[in-house]
Design an enzyme around this catalytic site. Structure first.
Site, PDB file in Angstrom:
ATOM      1  N   ASN A 181      46.816  39.274  44.811  1.00  0.00           N
ATOM      2  CA  ASN A 181      45.842  40.080  44.172  1.00  0.00           C
ATOM      3  C   ASN A 181      44.781  40.918  45.395  1.00  0.00           C
ATOM      4  O   ASN A 181      45.415  40.808  46.566  1.00  0.00           O
ATOM      5  CB  ASN A 181      44.738  39.229  43.390  1.00  0.00           C
ATOM      6  CG  ASN A 181      44.241  38.130  44.459  1.00  0.00           C
ATOM      7  OD1 ASN A 181      43.582  38.304  45.337  1.00  0.00           O
ATOM      8  ND2 ASN A 181      44.471  36.967  44.168  1.00  0.00           N
ATOM      9  N   ASP A 215      46.635  32.134  39.262  1.00  0.00           N
ATOM     10  CA  ASP A 215      46.766  31.526  38.127  1.00  0.00           C
ATOM     11  C   ASP A 215      48.114  30.778  37.956  1.00  0.00           C
ATOM     12  O   ASP A 215      48.334  29.960  37.280  1.00  0.00           O
ATOM     13  CB  ASP A 215      46.010  31.789  36.837  1.00  0.00           C
ATOM     14  CG  ASP A 215      44.641  31.980  37.234  1.00  0.00           C
ATOM     15  OD1 ASP A 215      43.766  30.969  37.623  1.00  0.00           O
ATOM     16  OD2 ASP A 215      43.905  33.007  36.899  1.00  0.00           O
ATOM     17  N   LYS A 241      67.076  37.868  48.903  1.00  0.00           N
ATOM     18  CA  LYS A 241      66.576  38.830  48.336  1.00  0.00           C
ATOM     19  C   LYS A 241      67.168  39.345  46.912  1.00  0.00           C
ATOM     20  O   LYS A 241      68.358  39.368  47.060  1.00  0.00           O
ATOM     21  CB  LYS A 241      66.695  40.131  49.094  1.00  0.00           C
ATOM     22  CG  LYS A 241      65.817  41.360  48.673  1.00  0.00           C
ATOM     23  CD  LYS A 241      65.907  42.575  49.525  1.00  0.00           C
ATOM     24  CE  LYS A 241      65.636  43.789  48.843  1.00  0.00           C
ATOM     25  NZ  LYS A 241      65.857  44.982  49.505  1.00  0.00           N
ATOM     26  N   PHE A 259      33.145  30.866  42.066  1.00  0.00           N
ATOM     27  CA  PHE A 259      33.006  32.400  41.877  1.00  0.00           C
ATOM     28  C   PHE A 259      33.879  32.615  40.552  1.00  0.00           C
ATOM     29  O   PHE A 259      34.729  31.921  40.371  1.00  0.00           O
ATOM     30  CB  PHE A 259      33.589  33.241  43.224  1.00  0.00           C
ATOM     31  CG  PHE A 259      32.482  33.329  44.101  1.00  0.00           C
ATOM     32  CD1 PHE A 259      32.168  32.579  45.036  1.00  0.00           C
ATOM     33  CD2 PHE A 259      32.113  34.692  44.255  1.00  0.00           C
ATOM     34  CE1 PHE A 259      31.230  32.735  46.010  1.00  0.00           C
ATOM     35  CE2 PHE A 259      31.282  35.014  45.142  1.00  0.00           C
ATOM     36  CZ  PHE A 259      30.563  34.067  46.151  1.00  0.00           C
ATOM     37  N   LYS A 280      32.884  28.689  32.681  1.00  0.00           N
ATOM     38  CA  LYS A 280      33.607  28.316  33.922  1.00  0.00           C
ATOM     39  C   LYS A 280      33.010  27.088  34.620  1.00  0.00           C
ATOM     40  O   LYS A 280      33.404  25.965  35.022  1.00  0.00           O
ATOM     41  CB  LYS A 280      33.996  29.230  34.736  1.00  0.00           C
ATOM     42  CG  LYS A 280      35.244  30.181  34.383  1.00  0.00           C
ATOM     43  CD  LYS A 280      35.520  31.433  35.246  1.00  0.00           C
ATOM     44  CE  LYS A 280      36.587  32.149  34.688  1.00  0.00           C
ATOM     45  NZ  LYS A 280      36.858  33.415  35.369  1.00  0.00           N
ATOM     46  N   LYS A 304      34.414  23.416  34.426  1.00  0.00           N
ATOM     47  CA  LYS A 304      35.077  22.929  35.634  1.00  0.00           C
ATOM     48  C   LYS A 304      34.080  22.162  36.453  1.00  0.00           C
ATOM     49  O   LYS A 304      34.303  21.567  37.621  1.00  0.00           O
ATOM     50  CB  LYS A 304      35.401  24.121  36.672  1.00  0.00           C
ATOM     51  CG  LYS A 304      36.463  24.941  36.340  1.00  0.00           C
ATOM     52  CD  LYS A 304      36.919  26.201  37.121  1.00  0.00           C
ATOM     53  CE  LYS A 304      37.878  27.385  36.468  1.00  0.00           C
ATOM     54  NZ  LYS A 304      38.507  27.891  37.331  1.00  0.00           N
TER      55      LYS A 304
HETATM   56  O1  PMT Z   1      37.713  38.750  48.874  1.00  0.00           O
HETATM   57  P1  PMT Z   1      36.806  39.928  48.494  1.00  0.00           P
HETATM   58  O2  PMT Z   1      37.801  41.190  48.625  1.00  0.00           O
HETATM   59  O3  PMT Z   1      35.717  39.989  49.239  1.00  0.00           O
HETATM   60  O4  PMT Z   1      36.381  39.879  47.112  1.00  0.00           O
HETATM   61  C1  PMT Z   1      35.775  38.952  46.734  1.00  0.00           C
HETATM   62  C2  PMT Z   1      35.877  38.234  45.408  1.00  0.00           C
HETATM   63  C3  PMT Z   1      35.826  39.149  44.254  1.00  0.00           C
HETATM   64  C4  PMT Z   1      37.451  37.530  45.375  1.00  0.00           C
HETATM   65  C5  PMT Z   1      34.993  37.091  44.976  1.00  0.00           C
HETATM   66  O5  PMT Z   1      33.834  37.474  45.303  1.00  0.00           O
HETATM   67  C6  PMT Z   1      35.160  36.280  43.841  1.00  0.00           C
HETATM   68  O6  PMT Z   1      34.765  36.612  42.757  1.00  0.00           O
HETATM   69  N1  PMT Z   1      36.240  35.209  43.821  1.00  0.00           N
HETATM   70  C7  PMT Z   1      36.811  34.327  42.656  1.00  0.00           C
HETATM   71  C8  PMT Z   1      37.785  35.432  42.219  1.00  0.00           C
HETATM   72  C9  PMT Z   1      38.570  34.770  41.128  1.00  0.00           C
HETATM   73  O7  PMT Z   1      39.592  34.041  41.316  1.00  0.00           O
HETATM   74  O8  PMT Z   1      38.002  34.198  39.961  1.00  0.00           O
HETATM   75  P2  PMT Z   1      38.398  33.515  38.761  1.00  0.00           P
HETATM   76  O9  PMT Z   1      37.482  33.766  37.579  1.00  0.00           O
HETATM   77  O10 PMT Z   1      39.977  33.841  38.632  1.00  0.00           O
HETATM   78  O11 PMT Z   1      38.304  31.941  39.224  1.00  0.00           O
HETATM   79  C10 PMT Z   1      37.293  31.213  39.058  1.00  0.00           C
HETATM   80  C11 PMT Z   1      37.263  30.112  40.152  1.00  0.00           C
HETATM   81  O12 PMT Z   1      38.139  29.156  40.113  1.00  0.00           O
HETATM   82  C12 PMT Z   1      37.082  30.834  41.382  1.00  0.00           C
HETATM   83  O13 PMT Z   1      36.145  30.072  42.220  1.00  0.00           O
HETATM   84  C13 PMT Z   1      38.609  30.513  42.076  1.00  0.00           C
HETATM   85  O14 PMT Z   1      38.405  30.347  43.505  1.00  0.00           O
HETATM   86  C14 PMT Z   1      38.938  29.061  41.435  1.00  0.00           C
HETATM   87  N2  PMT Z   1      40.234  28.867  41.125  1.00  0.00           N
HETATM   88  C15 PMT Z   1      40.872  29.792  40.086  1.00  0.00           C
HETATM   89  C16 PMT Z   1      42.279  29.748  40.051  1.00  0.00           C
HETATM   90  C17 PMT Z   1      42.754  28.355  40.521  1.00  0.00           C
HETATM   91  N3  PMT Z   1      44.223  28.235  40.364  1.00  0.00           N
HETATM   92  N4  PMT Z   1      42.035  27.601  41.297  1.00  0.00           N
HETATM   93  C18 PMT Z   1      40.945  27.906  41.628  1.00  0.00           C
HETATM   94  O15 PMT Z   1      40.238  26.785  42.291  1.00  0.00           O
END
Ligand code: PMT
Length: 402
Positions: free
Chosen positions: A210, A279, A289, A323, A337, A341
Site C-alpha cells: 500500500n 488485510d 516468477k 490508527f 474499530k 479491537k
Molecule cells: O505512513 P504514512 O505515509 O505517513 O501514512 C500514514 C497512515 C495513513 C498509514 C497512518 O496515519 C494510518 O492511518 N495508519 C493506519 C492505516 C490502516 O491500515 O488503517 P486500517 O483502518 O486498515 O487499520 C486499523 C488499525 O488496525 C491500524 O492501526 C492498523 O495498524 C491495524 N491493523 C490492520 C490490519 C491488520 N491485519 N493488523 C492490524 O494491526
C-alpha cells in the site's frame, strides 16, 4: 521555555509583514529576552533598522562587514550566543537560500554558522507558498531539523485571500514557549510504535503493498523518544532514517510484524499502531516468477491476522492506540474499530484528502477514546501531529490513574 533571559536572534527578511516583526521584538523584549535583530537589505526597505534598535535596545545588523565591536566577529558571535533563532517574516527567497546553503549576507551567514534551533515563520503570497520549489525547500529544511511556524490563512497584502499571512506575534511567542519546552513526560515508559506498509509476496519479483511511507509512525516514534520514552519501532519497508534514540526492527510481511510485535508486547506501557498492515495475502507464494499467460489471472487471497485485535484481546496494562485510515464516515468507522479491537484510543485519518494520510508531510486526525472524547487535531506537520497525539495519550493515562 521561559523566554526571559534567553538570547534570541530575530532574522527579518523583506516582506510587508516585516512591520509585525516590530511588535514581535517589543513583546519578546518585554518578556525579558535579549533580542538581536538581523535584517536583510530588502527588509530595511520596509522598516528601518533604527526602529528595531529602539525596540530591542541592541545594535541591528544588516551588513556582514559592519563590525560594531572590533574584538568580535559579529556573525560568529551572534551565531554562538543565540539560544534560538526566529525568522519572521521569512520570504520564499530566504527559505530558498537556506535550503541551498547560500551565505551571501549577514543573516544567511549567521544562520549557517549557528547551532541554535531555528524557527521559521514564513509569509508570502498564497501561490508562492504552494509553489513546488518552496515546498521542496521547506521539506529540505524540515529534514535538517529546522522548525516551522505555519502561516495563517486570511487576507494577504497582495490582495489574495489564502495561506501565507505571518502568524500573529502573540501566537508566535506562545508557539515558541510551547515548542521549546523540553517535555519529558514519557520518561520511564516503554513505547512500541509500528509504521510503514507491509509487503505480501506473490513471487520473487512481485508483492501486494500500500502507499504508506512510514512518515506518521516515524514521527510518533521520534516524538516519544524526545519525550524520554524507551521506544521500539517495528517498521515495514521505508526509506526513512531511524529517529535518534529509537530501536528499530525491520519487517516485511504482516505475519513478521505480528511476530515481532508479540515478542515485545508484554513489556510495553504504550502501543501505537500507525502501520498500514495488509488485510489479505496470497494463499500461495511462488518460488519462481509467475509467467504471463493469455487471459486474466486470479490470485486467491486469505486474511492476515489482525495484529491490533490480537493485542486488544491480550491487553493487560498497556495503553493501546490504533490508527484508522478511512475515506468516508471516518468517526463512525473509527468508533467501530475502537470498540471491536478493545482499544484505549484511535486516531482517525481521513485519507484521500489533500495534505492528510498517506505519503504527505502533513496530516490531520481525530483522536477518539473509549470515554467518548472526540478531539480534532487540525492540519499540521506529522511531527507536530505526533506530539499532539502523545499529549492526548498522556492526558488519558493520567485520567485513568485517578
Ligand atoms: O505512513 P504514512 O505515509 O505517513 O501514512 C500514514 C497512515 C495513513 C498509514 C497512518 O496515519 C494510518 O492511518 N495508519 C493506519 C492505516 C490502516 O491500515 O488503517 P486500517 O483502518 O486498515 O487499520 C486499523 C488499525 O488496525 C491500524 O492501526 C492498523 O495498524 C491495524 N491493523 C490492520 C490490519 C491488520 N491485519 N493488523 C492490524 O494491526
Amino acid at each position: 521555555m521561559n523566554l526571559a533571559g534567553k538570547t534570541i536572534c530575530l532574522g527579518v527578511s523583506g516582506g510587508i509583514a516585516a512591520y509585525k516583526a516590530c511588535a514581535l521584538t517589543s513583546k519578546l523584549t518585554q518578556r525579558g529576552a535579549d533580542v538581536h535583530v538581523i535584517m536583510t537589505k530588502h527588509a530595511a526597505e520596509f522598516v528601518t533598522p533604527l526602529t528595531f534598535q529602539a525596540l530591542s535596545r541592541n545594535p541591528v545588523y544588516t551588513d556582514t562587514f559592519d563590525e560594531k565591536h572590533p574584538e568580535k566577529i559579529a556573525h560568529i558571535d551572534l551565531a554562538d550566543k543565540a539560544d534560538l533563532f526566529l525568522l519572521a517574516p521569512t520570504t520564499a527567497n530566504l527559505i530558498g537560500k537556506l535550503a541551498a546553503g547560500i551565505a551571501d549576507d549577514m543573516l544567511t551567514t549567521t544562520l549557517l554558522a549557528t547551532e541554535a534551533p531555528v524557527y521559521i515563520a514564513p509569509a508570502m503570497n498564497v501561490h508562492m507558498y504552494a509553489h513546488p520549489a518552496v515546498i521542496r525547500n521547506m521539506q529540505q529544511l524540515d529534514d535538517w531539523g529546522y522548525h516551522f511556524i505555519e502561516p495563517e490563512a486570511g487576507y494577504l497584502a497582495c490582495g489574495y485571500v489564502g495561506k501565507g499571512r505571518l502568524e500573529e506575534p502573540e501566537s508566535i511567542i506562545r508557539i515558541l514557549e510551547e515548542r521549546t519546552e523540553p517535555k519529558r513526560d514519557l520518561e520511564g515508559k516503554k513505547v512500541l510504535v509500528t509504521a510503514g506498509p507491509t509487503q505480501e509476496t506473490i513471487d520473487p519479483v512481485r508483492f501486494f503493498t500500500n502507499h504508506s511511507s512510514g512518515k506518521m509512525g516515524y514521527a510518533v516514534a521520534e516524538a516519544a523518544a524526545k519525550r524520554g520514552a524507551d521506544v521500539t519501532l517495528v517498521s515495514g519497508p521505508s526509506q526513512l532514517a531511524t529517529p535518534l534514540g529509537v530501536k528499530r526492527i525491520d519487517i516485511t510481511s504482516a505475519q513478521e510484524m505480528l511476530d515481532q510485535v508479540l515478542s515485545v508486547y508484554d513489556q510495553q506501557d504504550i502501543v501505537i499502531k500507525a502501520a498500514a498492515v495488509a488485510d489479505y495475502r496470497p494463499v500461495q507464494t511462488f518460488d519462481s516468477k509467475v509467467k504471463k499467460q493469455d487471459g486474466n489471472l486470479s490470485i486467491e487471497m486469505e486474511r492476515t491476522t489482525d495484529i491490533l485485535l490480537t493485542l486488544g484481546q491480550r491487553k493487560q496494562h498497556q495503553f493501546l492506540v490504533g490508527f484508522a485510515a478511512e475515506t468516508n464516515d471516518a468517526v463512525a468507522y473509527g468508533i467501530g474499530k475502537l470498540e471491536r479491537k478493545h482499544l484505549d484510543a484511535i486516531c482517525v485519518n481521513t485519507v484521500g484528502k489533500t495534505g492528510a494520510g498517506f505519503q504527505s508531510d502533513t496530516n490531520e486526525v481525530i483522536y477518539l477514546n473509549r470515554e467518548g472524547k472526540e478531539q480534532h487535531l487540525p492540519s499540521d506537520t506529522k511531527k507536530q501531529i505526533a506530539h499532539r497525539i502523545l499529549d492526548e495519550i498522556v492526558q488519558d493515562m493520567e485520567a485513568d490513574r485517578k
